[in-house]
Design a protein around this motif. Structure first.
Motif, PDB file in Angstrom:
ATOM      1  N   LYS A 105       0.828  -1.216   0.000  1.00  0.00           N
ATOM      2  CA  LYS A 105       0.000   0.000   0.000  1.00  0.00           C
ATOM      3  C   LYS A 105       0.857   1.258   0.000  1.00  0.00           C
ATOM      4  O   LYS A 105       0.511   2.275  -0.557  1.00  0.00           O
ATOM      5  N   GLU A 106       1.959   1.176   0.683  1.00  0.00           N
ATOM      6  CA  GLU A 106       2.837   2.345   0.798  1.00  0.00           C
ATOM      7  C   GLU A 106       4.220   1.973   0.296  1.00  0.00           C
ATOM      8  O   GLU A 106       4.826   1.032   0.809  1.00  0.00           O
ATOM      9  N   LEU A 107       4.706   2.677  -0.690  1.00  0.00           N
ATOM     10  CA  LEU A 107       6.039   2.379  -1.238  1.00  0.00           C
ATOM     11  C   LEU A 107       6.837   3.671  -1.288  1.00  0.00           C
ATOM     12  O   LEU A 107       6.349   4.692  -1.783  1.00  0.00           O
ATOM     13  N   GLY A 108       8.043   3.614  -0.768  1.00  0.00           N
ATOM     14  CA  GLY A 108       8.915   4.789  -0.831  1.00  0.00           C
ATOM     15  C   GLY A 108      10.265   4.386  -1.384  1.00  0.00           C
ATOM     16  O   GLY A 108      10.866   3.431  -0.901  1.00  0.00           O
ATOM     17  N   PHE A 109      10.687   5.062  -2.459  1.00  0.00           N
ATOM     18  CA  PHE A 109      12.075   4.912  -2.911  1.00  0.00           C
ATOM     19  C   PHE A 109      12.594   6.253  -3.368  1.00  0.00           C
ATOM     20  O   PHE A 109      13.371   6.361  -4.301  1.00  0.00           O
ATOM     21  N   HIS A 110      12.157   7.303  -2.656  1.00  0.00           N
ATOM     22  CA  HIS A 110      12.688   8.630  -3.020  1.00  0.00           C
ATOM     23  C   HIS A 110      14.143   8.739  -2.582  1.00  0.00           C
ATOM     24  O   HIS A 110      14.611   7.951  -1.753  1.00  0.00           O
ATOM     25  N   SER A 111      14.808   9.684  -3.165  1.00  0.00           N
ATOM     26  CA  SER A 111      16.228   9.939  -2.809  1.00  0.00           C
ATOM     27  C   SER A 111      17.092   8.705  -3.089  1.00  0.00           C
ATOM     28  O   SER A 111      17.741   8.179  -2.192  1.00  0.00           O
ATOM     29  N   ARG A 138      -1.509   6.964  15.757  1.00  0.00           N
ATOM     30  CA  ARG A 138      -2.923   7.231  15.477  1.00  0.00           C
ATOM     31  C   ARG A 138      -3.687   7.195  16.796  1.00  0.00           C
ATOM     32  O   ARG A 138      -3.280   6.552  17.760  1.00  0.00           O
ATOM     33  N   SER A 139      -4.833   7.839  16.806  1.00  0.00           N
ATOM     34  CA  SER A 139      -5.561   8.004  18.073  1.00  0.00           C
ATOM     35  C   SER A 139      -5.962   6.667  18.683  1.00  0.00           C
ATOM     36  O   SER A 139      -6.014   6.521  19.893  1.00  0.00           O
ATOM     37  N   GLU A 140      -6.216   5.656  17.840  1.00  0.00           N
ATOM     38  CA  GLU A 140      -6.715   4.398  18.429  1.00  0.00           C
ATOM     39  C   GLU A 140      -5.580   3.496  18.939  1.00  0.00           C
ATOM     40  O   GLU A 140      -5.838   2.422  19.482  1.00  0.00           O
ATOM     41  N   CYS A 141      -4.317   4.008  18.788  1.00  0.00           N
ATOM     42  CA  CYS A 141      -3.191   3.155  19.210  1.00  0.00           C
ATOM     43  C   CYS A 141      -2.614   3.647  20.535  1.00  0.00           C
ATOM     44  O   CYS A 141      -2.394   4.853  20.696  1.00  0.00           O
ATOM     45  N   ASP A 142      -2.276   2.731  21.401  1.00  0.00           N
ATOM     46  CA  ASP A 142      -1.509   3.083  22.606  1.00  0.00           C
ATOM     47  C   ASP A 142      -0.026   3.162  22.269  1.00  0.00           C
ATOM     48  O   ASP A 142       0.714   3.960  22.818  1.00  0.00           O
ATOM     49  N   SER A 143       0.379   2.291  21.360  1.00  0.00           N
ATOM     50  CA  SER A 143       1.784   2.367  20.904  1.00  0.00           C
ATOM     51  C   SER A 143       1.831   1.886  19.460  1.00  0.00           C
ATOM     52  O   SER A 143       0.932   1.168  19.011  1.00  0.00           O
ATOM     53  N   CYS A 144       2.849   2.318  18.743  1.00  0.00           N
ATOM     54  CA  CYS A 144       2.876   1.967  17.317  1.00  0.00           C
ATOM     55  C   CYS A 144       4.302   1.904  16.797  1.00  0.00           C
ATOM     56  O   CYS A 144       5.246   2.402  17.426  1.00  0.00           O
ATOM     57  N   PHE A 145       4.419   1.267  15.671  1.00  0.00           N
ATOM     58  CA  PHE A 145       5.718   1.078  15.010  1.00  0.00           C
ATOM     59  C   PHE A 145       5.930   2.225  14.040  1.00  0.00           C
ATOM     60  O   PHE A 145       7.009   2.744  13.884  1.00  0.00           O
ATOM     61  N   ASN A 146       4.871   2.594  13.330  1.00  0.00           N
ATOM     62  CA  ASN A 146       4.895   3.815  12.494  1.00  0.00           C
ATOM     63  C   ASN A 146       3.463   4.304  12.363  1.00  0.00           C
ATOM     64  O   ASN A 146       2.544   3.770  13.014  1.00  0.00           O
ATOM     65  N   LYS A 147       3.283   5.282  11.512  1.00  0.00           N
ATOM     66  CA  LYS A 147       1.977   5.955  11.457  1.00  0.00           C
ATOM     67  C   LYS A 147       0.849   4.969  11.159  1.00  0.00           C
ATOM     68  O   LYS A 147      -0.284   5.141  11.576  1.00  0.00           O
ATOM     69  N   ASN A 148       1.148   3.963  10.383  1.00  0.00           N
ATOM     70  CA  ASN A 148       0.088   3.058   9.960  1.00  0.00           C
ATOM     71  C   ASN A 148       0.171   1.684  10.600  1.00  0.00           C
ATOM     72  O   ASN A 148      -0.518   0.776  10.158  1.00  0.00           O
ATOM     73  N   PHE A 149       1.004   1.496  11.581  1.00  0.00           N
ATOM     74  CA  PHE A 149       1.136   0.154  12.170  1.00  0.00           C
ATOM     75  C   PHE A 149       1.176   0.259  13.687  1.00  0.00           C
ATOM     76  O   PHE A 149       2.164   0.703  14.282  1.00  0.00           O
ATOM     77  N   CYS A 150       0.067  -0.146  14.306  1.00  0.00           N
ATOM     78  CA  CYS A 150      -0.024  -0.096  15.764  1.00  0.00           C
ATOM     79  C   CYS A 150       0.563  -1.375  16.362  1.00  0.00           C
ATOM     80  O   CYS A 150       0.525  -2.433  15.730  1.00  0.00           O
ATOM     81  N   THR A 151       1.093  -1.242  17.561  1.00  0.00           N
ATOM     82  CA  THR A 151       1.599  -2.443  18.254  1.00  0.00           C
ATOM     83  C   THR A 151       0.762  -2.713  19.491  1.00  0.00           C
ATOM     84  O   THR A 151       0.820  -3.807  20.042  1.00  0.00           O
ATOM     85  N   ARG A 152       0.002  -1.703  19.954  1.00  0.00           N
ATOM     86  CA  ARG A 152      -0.924  -1.970  21.053  1.00  0.00           C
ATOM     87  C   ARG A 152      -2.074  -0.983  20.935  1.00  0.00           C
ATOM     88  O   ARG A 152      -1.859   0.187  20.607  1.00  0.00           O
ATOM     89  N   CYS A 153      -3.312  -1.452  21.186  1.00  0.00           N
ATOM     90  CA  CYS A 153      -4.472  -0.594  20.948  1.00  0.00           C
ATOM     91  C   CYS A 153      -4.992   0.053  22.218  1.00  0.00           C
ATOM     92  O   CYS A 153      -4.728  -0.428  23.335  1.00  0.00           O
ATOM     93  N   ARG A 154      -5.747   1.084  22.024  1.00  0.00           N
ATOM     94  CA  ARG A 154      -6.467   1.716  23.133  1.00  0.00           C
ATOM     95  C   ARG A 154      -7.625   0.791  23.527  1.00  0.00           C
ATOM     96  O   ARG A 154      -8.054  -0.051  22.712  1.00  0.00           O
ATOM     97  N   ALA A 155      -8.133   0.996  24.741  1.00  0.00           N
ATOM     98  CA  ALA A 155      -9.273   0.177  25.184  1.00  0.00           C
ATOM     99  C   ALA A 155     -10.412   0.334  24.181  1.00  0.00           C
ATOM    100  O   ALA A 155     -10.650   1.430  23.663  1.00  0.00           O
ATOM    101  N   GLY A 156     -11.048  -0.788  23.898  1.00  0.00           N
ATOM    102  CA  GLY A 156     -12.183  -0.745  22.963  1.00  0.00           C
ATOM    103  C   GLY A 156     -11.767  -1.051  21.542  1.00  0.00           C
ATOM    104  O   GLY A 156     -12.585  -1.147  20.642  1.00  0.00           O
ATOM    105  N   PHE A 157     -10.439  -1.194  21.324  1.00  0.00           N
ATOM    106  CA  PHE A 157      -9.946  -1.532  19.989  1.00  0.00           C
ATOM    107  C   PHE A 157      -9.128  -2.812  20.080  1.00  0.00           C
ATOM    108  O   PHE A 157      -8.555  -3.117  21.130  1.00  0.00           O
TER     109      PHE A 157
END
Lengths: 493, 115
Positions: free
Chosen positions: A220-226, B71-90
């Motif tokens: 879904k997300e691909l980055g190869f800039h720079s 993201r708001s529904e994450c308690d902790s995450c690896f990056n913007k789109n990948f959560c590693t632990r969720c908030r209660a209710g998720f």
């Protein structure tokens, strides 16, 4: 099915970190701080090896920011429940192929006929190896990590990715490889990553388009800039139909295959700058959720007439610095808010070019060869606030429809010598004109105000019109004392 | 006034600071530390940390390491789109925090995961 549910619950309860109720008393190492719930933070302690004395039930271990240089075999064998391992910011240059072995969950419950068989289920899910000194992908130690979902190898010194480097990581969703020295990758180096959604190859030394992404159907997300990639081949993303974002800027692109970005129905934004050899407008059939398209610095000379049949959701269109000669009707792109055709070879604007674009706010047509604009060309542009027509060959411009225009740029249209009128431009606040005397119509010649003052000059002839006009804050070049009649004396100034 | 951190001075209490000011705290961090902007009342103070606080993920770049909010529904995450632990209710499934689990999986409130 009742039995199924029972075993699943048992497995959940057995797993540590299950909210810690009834957890054994917190065992911790003096080099770490433990939260009593299976989490151990040993970061930034100057450690050179993995500390001993930690709880068997540790599921989260942070060893980042230490001085660990290598991971020997079975170094984590005492942590069968480990799910999250942070090793970022060490000086790791060697990881033994068996370093992560021993991370086995208990052999759980072989059940004949009812439930599938779990054996040697690896527990590790999130692994940070970024900011170390690895010169190659630790293929050996990743071999058994079928449960790993997120891995970062960013900020290392990796030069090459061999084929099948991540072959068994069938659960991997995120892979960060940015800020390495990757020059080459095997065509099958991503084989096996059937669930990968995010791949970050930014800031490397790739010279060739990473064809290996063909193995990533869920990307879904691909980055190869720079990087150093010069061309994007035809059908480059034909196996990645779910792509939403592609970051490819800061590559010395000279060629982009016309079919590269076809059938990417989830793609929201496409930004291609400086593909100087690119001649054909990319085929965007079924890439119909594009909201932002930037194609600049190419040899593209024409835009497909049916562009807006596919791109109905387009909001920004930047086709500046190309060789476009004629504009099709953009009528179908009803959500367009910003358009730039700056620096092309456009000669005329037809009646239907911008018809129906009632959401358009910014239109940049500067640095072209426009000499004719149909009088109704701007009729629908009721939301337009900024119009740049500077550096063209215009003599007159139509103003009907421009009721919201606040900034108008007309400078460097040398044939435009007539006195301009702001009759249809009630909201005009800033205008640049070819000749200073033309500003007289906007700011009044007899009492020259500085361009930043808001003055309300009553002129005997204008009446209500003049009063509204004189509200214009800024006109350039302002008719100062030394440029009273630019037109009469010709353009010698 | 920006100070090259010689010793611990007021306003720049943490060891990870490279440059700091009394009013704004850390302005830049030593290598490998993460710069995190902590809000104290109306003010934001720069703090240098070995790893980002819960609810934030670290992005490492050659010139600077920063903490970014999950993201708001994450308690902790690896990056913007990948959560590693969720908030209660998720409930966590392949890095996503979902309110409902996909077919075949059930919600584990203790784990906050789809299992």
């Amino acid at each position: 099915m009742r039995v199924d549910l029972f075993w699943v619950c048992l497995w959940c309860l057995l797993r540590p970190g299950a909210a810690g109720q009834g957890q054994s008393t917190a065992v911790c190492s003096p080099s770490c701080s433990c939260d009593g719930d299976g989490g151990a933070d040993c970061s930034g302690r100057g450690l050179t090896t993995v500390p001993s004395g930690l709880s068997t039930f540790t599921y989260y271990l942070d060893l980042s920011m230490n001085n660990i240089t290598e991971l020997p075999a079975y170094v984590f064998k005492n942590f069968p429940y480990l799910e999250e391992l942070r090793l970022a910011g060490n000086d790791l240059s060697f990881i033994h192929p068996e370093a992560l072995s021993g991370l086995h969950q208990l052999k759980v419950l072989q059940l004949i006929n009812v439930m599938s068989f779990f054996e040697g289920l690896q527990q590790l899910r999130h692994l940070w190896l970024d900011d170390n000194n690895l010169t190659e992908v630790p293929v050996g130690c990743l071999r058994h990590q079928a449960n790993l979902q997120a891995l970062t190898l960013a900020l290392n010194r990796i030069l090459y990715i061999p084929d099948n480097a991540f072959a068994n990581l069938t659960s991997l969703v995120v892979l960060h490889l940015h800020n390495n020295r990757i020059k080459e990758i095997g065509d099958n180096c991503f084989a096996g990553l059937v669930n990968l959604e995010t791949l970050d190859l930014n800031f490397n030394n790739l010279m060739v388009f990473p064809k290996a992404i063909e193995a990533l159907p869920k990307l879904k997300e691909l980055g190869f800039h720079s990087n150093g990639i010069a061309s994007i081949p035809e059908g480059a993303f034909h196996n990645n139909p779910l792509l939403r974002t592609i970051h490819l800027y800061d590559n010395p692109l000279s060629f982009v295959g016309a079919s590269a970005f076809q059938n990417l129905s989830d793609l929201h934004s496409l930004m291609l700058r400086g593909a100087s050899m690119m001649q054909d407008f990319p085929i965007l059939t079924l890439t119909n959720n594009l909201e932002s398209l930037t194609l600049s610095g190419t040899k593209i000379s024409s835009i497909p007439a049916d562009l807006c049949e596919d791109l109905k959701l387009l909001r920004t269109l930047d086709l500046s610095y190309n060789e476009i000669q004629r504009l099709p009707s953009l009528q179908g792109c009803v959500r367009l808010q910003e358009i730039s055709f700056q620096n092309n070879h456009i000669k005329q604007i037809d009646r239907d070019t911008f018809q129906g674009l009632s959401a358009l706010r910014l239109l940049d047509l500067s640095i072209n060869e426009i000499d004719v604009i149909h009088r109704d060309a701007f009729l629908s542009l009721t939301a337009l606030t900024n119009l740049d027509l500077s550096k063209n060959s215009l003599t007159v411009i139509p103003t009907s429809g421009l009721s919201s225009l606040s900034q108008l740029k007309l400078s460097q249209n040398p044939q435009m010598k007539n006195v301009l009128t702001a009759k249809n431009l009630p909201k005009l606040r800033s205008i640049s004109v070819p000749y200073a005397y033309q500003c007289c119509a906007f700011v009044g010649c007899d009492s020259v105000t500085s361009s930043s003052e808001d003055s309300d000059i009553k002129k005997s002839t204008g009446g209500e019109d003049v009063e509204r006009i004189s509200m214009i804050m800024h006109c350039s070049p302002s008719p100062g004392a030394f440029k009273p009649c630019e037109h009469l004396l010709g353009n010698w100034m | 006034q920006h100070k090259q951190l010689s010793g611990v001075t007021s306003g720049c209490q943490q060891g990870g600071c490279l440059t700091c000011s009394d009013y704004n705290g850390c302005l830049s961090c030593k290598p490998r530390f993460f710069m995190h902007l902590e809000r104290i009342g109306m003010k934001q103070i720069g703090v240098c940390m070995t790893s980002c606080p819960p609810g934030f993920f670290g992005t490492r770049l050659p010139e600077r390491n920063t903490c970014t909010k999950c993201r708001s529904e994450c308690d902790s995450c690896f990056n913007k789109n990948f959560c590693t632990r969720c908030r209660a209710g998720f409930y966590l499934h392949l890095g996503k925090c979902l309110e409902n689990c996909p077919d075949g999986l059930i919600r584990s409130d203790t784990q906050r995961e789809c299992v």
